[in-house]
Design a protein around this motif. Sequence first.
Motif, PDB file in Angstrom:
ATOM      1  N   GLN A 148      -0.020  14.218  -1.619  1.00 15.09           N
ATOM      2  CA  GLN A 148      -0.560  15.284  -0.782  1.00 15.09           C
ATOM      3  C   GLN A 148      -0.124  15.115   0.675  1.00 15.09           C
ATOM      4  OE1 GLN A 148      -2.467  13.580  -3.079  1.00 15.09           O
ATOM      5  NE2 GLN A 148      -2.368  15.265  -4.561  1.00 15.09           N
ATOM      6  N   TYR A 149      -0.094  13.878   1.162  1.00 10.42           N
ATOM      7  CA  TYR A 149       0.364  13.640   2.526  1.00 10.42           C
ATOM      8  C   TYR A 149       1.815  14.096   2.684  1.00 10.42           C
ATOM      9  CZ  TYR A 149      -3.588  10.266   2.479  1.00 10.42           C
ATOM     10  OH  TYR A 149      -4.806   9.655   2.357  1.00 10.42           O
ATOM     11  N   ALA A 150       2.634  13.759   1.705  1.00 10.89           N
ATOM     12  CA  ALA A 150       4.045  14.135   1.772  1.00 10.89           C
ATOM     13  C   ALA A 150       4.214  15.648   1.674  1.00 10.89           C
ATOM     14  CB  ALA A 150       4.819  13.434   0.659  1.00 10.89           C
ATOM     15  N   ASP A 151       3.479  16.276   0.776  1.00 11.05           N
ATOM     16  CA  ASP A 151       3.575  17.733   0.632  1.00 11.05           C
ATOM     17  C   ASP A 151       3.111  18.443   1.897  1.00 11.05           C
ATOM     18  OD1 ASP A 151       4.545  17.411  -1.927  1.00 11.05           O
ATOM     19  OD2 ASP A 151       2.621  17.797  -2.916  1.00 11.05           O
ATOM     20  N   TRP A 152       2.132  17.874   2.587  1.00 14.18           N
ATOM     21  CA  TRP A 152       1.672  18.448   3.862  1.00 14.18           C
ATOM     22  C   TRP A 152       2.782  18.415   4.903  1.00 14.18           C
ATOM     23  CZ3 TRP A 152       0.549  15.511   8.469  1.00 14.18           C
ATOM     24  CH2 TRP A 152      -0.044  16.253   9.494  1.00 14.18           C
ATOM     25  N   GLY A 153       3.594  17.375   4.882  1.00 15.01           N
ATOM     26  CA  GLY A 153       4.707  17.302   5.831  1.00 15.01           C
ATOM     27  C   GLY A 153       4.804  15.996   6.593  1.00 15.01           C
ATOM     28  N   ALA A 154       4.082  14.966   6.158  1.00 12.08           N
ATOM     29  CA  ALA A 154       4.154  13.681   6.853  1.00 12.08           C
ATOM     30  C   ALA A 154       5.487  13.001   6.547  1.00 12.08           C
ATOM     31  CB  ALA A 154       2.996  12.780   6.421  1.00 12.08           C
ATOM     32  N   ASP A 155       6.303  12.808   7.573  1.00  7.94           N
ATOM     33  CA  ASP A 155       7.555  12.070   7.381  1.00  7.94           C
ATOM     34  C   ASP A 155       7.282  10.600   7.129  1.00  7.94           C
ATOM     35  OD1 ASP A 155       9.616  14.183   7.951  1.00  7.94           O
ATOM     36  OD2 ASP A 155       8.525  14.266   9.843  1.00  7.94           O
ATOM     37  N   LEU A 156       6.240  10.080   7.771  1.00  6.27           N
ATOM     38  CA  LEU A 156       5.842   8.685   7.580  1.00  6.27           C
ATOM     39  C   LEU A 156       4.319   8.606   7.572  1.00  6.27           C
ATOM     40  CD1 LEU A 156       6.308   5.623   7.418  1.00  6.27           C
ATOM     41  CD2 LEU A 156       6.458   5.602   9.927  1.00  6.27           C
ATOM     42  N   THR A 157       3.754   8.154   6.463  1.00  5.98           N
ATOM     43  CA  THR A 157       2.326   7.899   6.364  1.00  5.98           C
ATOM     44  C   THR A 157       2.096   6.402   6.468  1.00  5.98           C
ATOM     45  OG1 THR A 157       1.950   9.834   4.942  1.00  5.98           O
ATOM     46  CG2 THR A 157       0.283   8.099   4.894  1.00  5.98           C
ATOM     47  N   LEU A 158       1.112   6.020   7.282  1.00  7.27           N
ATOM     48  CA  LEU A 158       0.737   4.624   7.442  1.00  7.27           C
ATOM     49  C   LEU A 158      -0.685   4.447   6.917  1.00  7.27           C
ATOM     50  CD1 LEU A 158       2.169   4.033  11.035  1.00  7.27           C
ATOM     51  CD2 LEU A 158       3.171   3.277   8.868  1.00  7.27           C
ATOM     52  N   SER A 159      -0.840   3.603   5.914  1.00  6.90           N
ATOM     53  CA  SER A 159      -2.127   3.415   5.243  1.00  6.90           C
ATOM     54  C   SER A 159      -2.435   1.933   5.107  1.00  6.90           C
ATOM     55  CB  SER A 159      -2.106   4.064   3.847  1.00  6.90           C
ATOM     56  OG  SER A 159      -1.914   5.464   3.921  1.00  6.90           O
ATOM     57  N   GLY A 160      -3.651   1.667   4.653  1.00  5.92           N
ATOM     58  CA  GLY A 160      -4.089   0.298   4.389  1.00  5.92           C
ATOM     59  C   GLY A 160      -5.141   0.316   3.306  1.00  5.92           C
ATOM     60  N   HIS A 161      -6.336  -0.151   3.642  1.00  3.03           N
ATOM     61  CA  HIS A 161      -7.553  -0.025   2.833  1.00  3.03           C
ATOM     62  C   HIS A 161      -7.571  -0.890   1.577  1.00  3.03           C
ATOM     63  CE1 HIS A 161     -11.233   1.606   1.315  1.00  3.03           C
ATOM     64  NE2 HIS A 161     -10.674   2.231   0.310  1.00  3.03           N
ATOM     65  N   PHE A 162      -6.457  -1.081   0.902  1.00  5.66           N
ATOM     66  CA  PHE A 162      -6.464  -1.784  -0.379  1.00  5.66           C
ATOM     67  C   PHE A 162      -6.310  -3.297  -0.235  1.00  5.66           C
ATOM     68  CE2 PHE A 162      -5.001   1.983  -3.253  1.00  5.66           C
ATOM     69  CZ  PHE A 162      -6.249   2.559  -3.090  1.00  5.66           C
ATOM     70  N   HIS A 163      -6.127  -3.788   0.982  1.00  9.23           N
ATOM     71  CA  HIS A 163      -6.041  -5.231   1.241  1.00  9.23           C
ATOM     72  C   HIS A 163      -4.969  -5.910   0.391  1.00  9.23           C
ATOM     73  CE1 HIS A 163     -10.527  -5.295   2.750  1.00  9.23           C
ATOM     74  NE2 HIS A 163      -9.786  -4.362   3.331  1.00  9.23           N
ATOM     75  N   GLY A 164      -3.920  -5.166   0.088  1.00  9.22           N
ATOM     76  CA  GLY A 164      -2.820  -5.724  -0.687  1.00  9.22           C
ATOM     77  C   GLY A 164      -3.127  -5.953  -2.147  1.00  9.22           C
ATOM     78  N   GLY A 165      -4.321  -5.535  -2.572  1.00  8.80           N
ATOM     79  CA  GLY A 165      -4.714  -5.762  -3.961  1.00  8.80           C
ATOM     80  C   GLY A 165      -5.461  -7.063  -4.169  1.00  8.80           C
TER      81      GLY A 165
END
Length: 308
Positions: free
Chosen positions: A223-240
Amino acid sequence: MNTEMKILSAVVAGGAAAAAVGLVRSGYERRHFVVEETTIYSEKIRNPRTLVFLTDLHDKEFGEANSQLLGSIRTIRPDLILIGGDVMVAKPGKASLEVTRRFLDGLCQLQAQTTGENTGKPFRIYYGNGNHEQRLGREYKTYGEMYREFRRILKDRNISYLSDRSVNLSEQIRISGLNLDPACYRDFIPARMTTEYLERHLGPADDSRFQILLAHSPLYFEQYADWGADLTLSGHFHGGTIRLPFVGGVMTPQYQFFHPYCAGEFEKDGKHMIVGRGLGTHSINIRFCNRPQLMVVRLLPKPDEPED
């Protein structure tokens, strides 16, 4: 002791030894972050930029007042710093802004002393929300004035707070910070998302600029890409939490197992997402094969295609 009991005792002893080694290793990893680097090329970028992305600090300090972390940032000489949220821990009885305040003070002192390697100017700081910042703002009865104090900390330090907000860094780059509804952070079965969700929160993406999106959860990359984000920066998962060779992260904070977006770099139709492993922990204080991470992203002009 019969043979079966000897085998069982050996298995139990071996398991206990392995668990002890794992805990020692986890403690070491949690105290020692790594700096990792990646490069993104785009025809929208004309002048190189170096950005530092950090996320999920969760009140962790590497050295006094995060001196080790700040020292690494000084060495990198970034042109901008993007904070992906969850700098603090917002849990009843454990919530505090002291580490956040000390870290941001250190960043601002560093800002006054350091120039970016590409711009020759002090770096700018942009702060996007994670679920813990949003929790402070939403659950007033639990956290009281902490959210207002958090806002004051950012304002007094001239840090750009991107709470469902976008800013133009230059004619080449636009940065947006997306707030995610609580249902997006729901355990086991998070809410679904449509591109219209981003339109409601942020308006349309800027196609004329390199569009950076700070979106704390990586679940919705499509969804972020379809919206138009060339680069999304995320975290939250603590690397698993625990990372296994050839498999990746084992468990997210939302109890999803072996999710492909636990950490790393992903691409869809020329759009990129970088998922940081984060720097701290909170409820599950374990890291294994999963060192805390300070991420460096170099934005470079796309090289010209060779002529036939």
